[in-house]
Write a protein that holds these residues in place. Structure first.
Motif, PDB file in Angstrom:
ATOM      1  N   MET A 227      77.748 -18.190   9.134  1.00 21.50           N
ATOM      2  CA  MET A 227      77.803 -17.535  10.600  1.00 21.50           C
ATOM      3  C   MET A 227      76.695 -16.815  10.859  1.00 21.50           C
ATOM      4  O   MET A 227      76.609 -15.542  10.285  1.00 21.50           O
ATOM      5  N   SER A 228      75.836 -17.076  11.806  1.00 19.47           N
ATOM      6  CA  SER A 228      74.797 -16.221  12.356  1.00 19.47           C
ATOM      7  C   SER A 228      75.128 -15.102  13.021  1.00 19.47           C
ATOM      8  O   SER A 228      76.054 -14.990  13.589  1.00 19.47           O
ATOM      9  N   THR A 229      74.390 -14.010  12.914  1.00 19.90           N
ATOM     10  CA  THR A 229      74.747 -12.590  13.276  1.00 19.90           C
ATOM     11  C   THR A 229      74.072 -12.761  14.695  1.00 19.90           C
ATOM     12  O   THR A 229      73.388 -13.675  15.381  1.00 19.90           O
ATOM     13  N   GLU A 230      74.827 -11.942  15.590  1.00 25.54           N
ATOM     14  CA  GLU A 230      74.625 -11.840  17.043  1.00 25.54           C
ATOM     15  C   GLU A 230      74.177 -10.396  17.544  1.00 25.54           C
ATOM     16  O   GLU A 230      74.421  -9.430  16.904  1.00 25.54           O
ATOM     17  N   GLY A 231      73.492 -10.510  18.486  1.00 25.78           N
ATOM     18  CA  GLY A 231      72.894  -9.138  19.075  1.00 25.78           C
ATOM     19  C   GLY A 231      71.395  -8.629  18.226  1.00 25.78           C
ATOM     20  O   GLY A 231      71.111  -9.417  17.581  1.00 25.78           O
ATOM     21  N   ASN A 232      71.027  -7.604  18.531  1.00 21.40           N
ATOM     22  CA  ASN A 232      69.820  -7.059  17.894  1.00 21.40           C
ATOM     23  C   ASN A 232      70.182  -6.112  16.858  1.00 21.40           C
ATOM     24  O   ASN A 232      69.338  -5.706  16.088  1.00 21.40           O
ATOM     25  N   GLN A 233      71.454  -5.590  16.612  1.00 16.45           N
ATOM     26  CA  GLN A 233      71.702  -4.754  15.669  1.00 16.45           C
ATOM     27  C   GLN A 233      71.252  -5.163  14.067  1.00 16.45           C
ATOM     28  O   GLN A 233      70.975  -4.294  13.255  1.00 16.45           O
ATOM     29  N   LEU A 234      71.262  -6.384  13.856  1.00 18.33           N
ATOM     30  CA  LEU A 234      70.959  -6.786  12.544  1.00 18.33           C
ATOM     31  C   LEU A 234      69.344  -7.444  12.529  1.00 18.33           C
ATOM     32  O   LEU A 234      69.324  -8.257  11.659  1.00 18.33           O
ATOM     33  N   ALA A 235      68.699  -7.280  13.499  1.00 25.37           N
ATOM     34  CA  ALA A 235      67.413  -8.229  13.713  1.00 25.37           C
ATOM     35  C   ALA A 235      66.508  -7.691  12.467  1.00 25.37           C
ATOM     36  O   ALA A 235      65.867  -8.617  12.062  1.00 25.37           O
ATOM     37  N   GLN A 236      66.543  -6.410  12.053  1.00 21.26           N
ATOM     38  CA  GLN A 236      65.768  -5.933  10.868  1.00 21.26           C
ATOM     39  C   GLN A 236      66.747  -5.547   9.936  1.00 21.26           C
ATOM     40  O   GLN A 236      67.592  -4.826  10.117  1.00 21.26           O
ATOM     41  N   PRO A 237      66.315  -5.693   8.627  1.00 19.08           N
ATOM     42  CA  PRO A 237      67.391  -4.995   7.608  1.00 19.08           C
ATOM     43  C   PRO A 237      67.068  -3.395   7.613  1.00 19.08           C
ATOM     44  O   PRO A 237      66.019  -3.120   7.893  1.00 19.08           O
ATOM     45  N   PRO A 238      68.011  -2.946   7.003  1.00 16.24           N
ATOM     46  CA  PRO A 238      68.281  -1.383   7.081  1.00 16.24           C
ATOM     47  C   PRO A 238      67.305  -0.953   5.770  1.00 16.24           C
ATOM     48  O   PRO A 238      66.884   0.268   6.031  1.00 16.24           O
ATOM     49  N   PHE A 239      67.014  -1.639   5.227  1.00 16.76           N
ATOM     50  CA  PHE A 239      66.220  -1.011   4.010  1.00 16.76           C
ATOM     51  C   PHE A 239      64.902  -2.311   3.526  1.00 16.76           C
ATOM     52  O   PHE A 239      64.759  -3.326   4.220  1.00 16.76           O
ATOM     53  N   SER A 240      64.246  -1.862   2.387  1.00 20.05           N
ATOM     54  CA  SER A 240      63.172  -2.796   2.349  1.00 20.05           C
ATOM     55  C   SER A 240      62.796  -2.549   0.706  1.00 20.05           C
ATOM     56  O   SER A 240      63.269  -1.548   0.103  1.00 20.05           O
ATOM     57  N   TYR A 241      62.285  -3.556  -0.038  1.00 21.05           N
ATOM     58  CA  TYR A 241      62.061  -3.483  -1.299  1.00 21.05           C
ATOM     59  C   TYR A 241      60.720  -2.609  -1.119  1.00 21.05           C
ATOM     60  O   TYR A 241      59.895  -2.711  -0.353  1.00 21.05           O
ATOM     61  N   PRO A 242      60.414  -1.677  -2.168  1.00 18.56           N
ATOM     62  CA  PRO A 242      59.253  -0.964  -2.291  1.00 18.56           C
ATOM     63  C   PRO A 242      57.916  -1.956  -2.101  1.00 18.56           C
ATOM     64  O   PRO A 242      57.778  -3.015  -2.714  1.00 18.56           O
ATOM     65  N   ILE A 243      57.045  -1.326  -1.312  1.00 16.96           N
ATOM     66  CA  ILE A 243      55.777  -2.066  -1.082  1.00 16.96           C
ATOM     67  C   ILE A 243      54.856  -1.867  -2.196  1.00 16.96           C
ATOM     68  O   ILE A 243      54.056  -2.922  -2.301  1.00 16.96           O
ATOM     69  N   ASP A 244      54.579  -0.616  -2.778  1.00 14.34           N
ATOM     70  CA  ASP A 244      53.721  -0.719  -3.900  1.00 14.34           C
ATOM     71  C   ASP A 244      54.544  -0.999  -5.192  1.00 14.34           C
ATOM     72  O   ASP A 244      55.440  -0.364  -5.372  1.00 14.34           O
ATOM     73  N   ASP A 245      53.858  -1.552  -6.294  1.00 17.31           N
ATOM     74  CA  ASP A 245      54.305  -1.953  -7.571  1.00 17.31           C
ATOM     75  C   ASP A 245      54.435  -0.404  -8.254  1.00 17.31           C
ATOM     76  O   ASP A 245      55.500  -0.581  -9.095  1.00 17.31           O
ATOM     77  N   ASP A 246      53.619   0.567  -7.939  1.00 12.97           N
ATOM     78  CA  ASP A 246      53.851   1.685  -8.739  1.00 12.97           C
ATOM     79  C   ASP A 246      54.784   2.757  -8.165  1.00 12.97           C
ATOM     80  O   ASP A 246      54.825   3.825  -8.725  1.00 12.97           O
ATOM     81  N   THR A 247      55.481   2.582  -6.868  1.00 17.80           N
ATOM     82  CA  THR A 247      56.470   3.292  -6.533  1.00 17.80           C
ATOM     83  C   THR A 247      57.844   3.274  -7.172  1.00 17.80           C
ATOM     84  O   THR A 247      58.534   2.359  -7.470  1.00 17.80           O
ATOM     85  N   PRO A 248      58.130   4.528  -7.671  1.00 18.76           N
ATOM     86  CA  PRO A 248      59.466   4.445  -8.237  1.00 18.76           C
ATOM     87  C   PRO A 248      60.713   4.014  -7.436  1.00 18.76           C
ATOM     88  O   PRO A 248      60.670   4.510  -6.388  1.00 18.76           O
ATOM     89  N   TYR A 249      61.570   3.288  -7.959  1.00 18.58           N
ATOM     90  CA  TYR A 249      62.535   2.746  -7.136  1.00 18.58           C
ATOM     91  C   TYR A 249      63.467   3.941  -6.721  1.00 18.58           C
ATOM     92  O   TYR A 249      63.853   3.749  -5.292  1.00 18.58           O
ATOM     93  N   LEU A 250      63.897   4.844  -7.316  1.00 15.05           N
ATOM     94  CA  LEU A 250      64.647   6.075  -7.057  1.00 15.05           C
ATOM     95  C   LEU A 250      63.937   6.818  -5.787  1.00 15.05           C
ATOM     96  O   LEU A 250      64.699   7.238  -4.955  1.00 15.05           O
TER      97      LEU A 250
END
Length: 242
Positions: free
Chosen positions: A1-24
Motif C-alpha cells: 500500500m503506497s503512502t499518502e500525503g507528504n509526511q512520509l516523503a522523506q525518511p526521518p533517518f539516514s545511513y551515515p554519509i561518511d564511512d568513518d562516522t561512528p554509528y552511535l
C-alpha cells in the motif's frame, strides 16, 4: 500500500554519509543502540555456483525463501570453513565482490578469492550487497512483529519511494521485497543497509529494545562508540565483539 500525503516523503533517518562516522554518534539522540546484523550466506546445492560480480539468481533467492533457515550459512560458519581467524575477515572478503568498494590498502584479494573458492565448492552463495538476503528479511518480519509493529515504512536506497508494508508481507515465503530501509512510524526502530555493504544496521530506542533484542533474531554485534563502516577492515573497530 503506497503512502499518502507528504509526511512520509522523506525518511526521518539516514545511513551515515561518511564511512568513518561512528554509528552511535550518527544516531545520537535518536536511538540508544545500533546492532550490526549480518546478511546470511545461502547454501543451495541445486543451483549453479556463484560468480563474482553477479547477483544471486532470483530462482536461488526464491528457493532460499521457501526453505527458510535451513538454507542459511552464518558468517561464523564461513569463517571456520575458510580457516579465517576473525569474522571481520568475511566482511573484508565480501567487499571485493559486487561493487568492490574498499580501498586497496585495506583489501585482501587472497582472502576474497579463497572465500569464493570455498563457497563454490560448498554450493554456497555469498549475500548480495545493498539489500537483505531472503533469510534476513524473514527474520526482520519476526523481529519487527515482536517489537510491537504491525507495519513499517519501506524504502529503497537513500529513502526513495517510501511505502507502507505489512509485517505479514515480510514473513511471506512466496515473495520477497529485498528490503533496504525500514522504519517504524513512531520512530522507535530503523533498519538500513548501505548500497555497497553486506549488513544491516538495526537501530532502536530503549522501549523498542525492551520488546525485542536483535541478537535473538540476527547474527551480529552491538556497535560500540568507535564502530563505523571500517569495522573489521581499517582499524578493526568492533571486530573483537564477534
Amino acid at each position: 500500500m503506497s503512502t499518502e500525503g507528504n509526511q512520509l516523503a522523506q525518511p526521518p533517518f539516514s545511513y551515515p554519509i561518511d564511512d568513518d562516522t561512528p554509528y552511535l554518534q550518527h544516531f545520537d539522540g535518536k536511538f540508544t543502540s545500533v546492532f550490526v546484523a549480518l546478511n546470511p550466506f545461502l547454501k543451495l546445492p541445486d543451483h549453479p555456483p556463484f560468480k563474482n560480480g553477479d547477483p544471486v539468481p532470483d530462482s536461488a533467492r526464491q528457493e532460499a525463501l521457501k526453505l527458510g533457515d535451513s538454507s542459511g550459512v552464518s558468517w561464523q560458519e564461513i569463517t571456520e570453513l575458510c580457516g579465517f581467524t576473525f569474522v571481520h575477515q568475511v566482511n573484508r572478503a565480501l567487499r571485493l565482490t559486487g561493487s568492490k568498494r574498499i580501498s586497496t590498502k585495506y583489501a585482501s584479494q587472497l582472502e576474497t578469492d579463497h572465500m569464493l573458492e570455498v563457497c563454490a565448492a560448498q554450493s554456497i552463495y555469498p549475500p548480495d550487497e545493498g539489500y537483505s538476503s531472503p533469510l534476513l528479511e524473514l527474520a526482520l518480519g519476526r523481529f519487527a512483529q515482536d517489537a510491537g509493529c504491525d507495519r513499517l515504512i519501506s524504502a529503497g536506497p537513500f529513502g526513495i519511494s517510501p511505502e507502507e508494508i505489512q509485517i505479514a508481507a515480510l514473513q511471506d515465503r512466496q515473495s520477497e521485497h529485498g528490503c533496504v530501509e525500514l522504519w517504524a512510524e513512531d520512530k522507535s526502530l530503523y533498519c538500513a543497509i548501505y548500497i555497497d555493504f553486506h549488513y544491516h544496521l538495526i537501530c532502536q530506542t530503549d522501549e523498542s529494545l525492551r520488546l525485542a533484542k536483535p541478537e535473538d533474531y540476527f547474527e551480529g554485534f552491538y556497535a560500540d562508540t568507535t564502530t563505523n563502516d571500517f569495522w573489521g577492515i581499517g582499524g578493526f573497530s568492533g571486530s573483537e565483539q564477534i
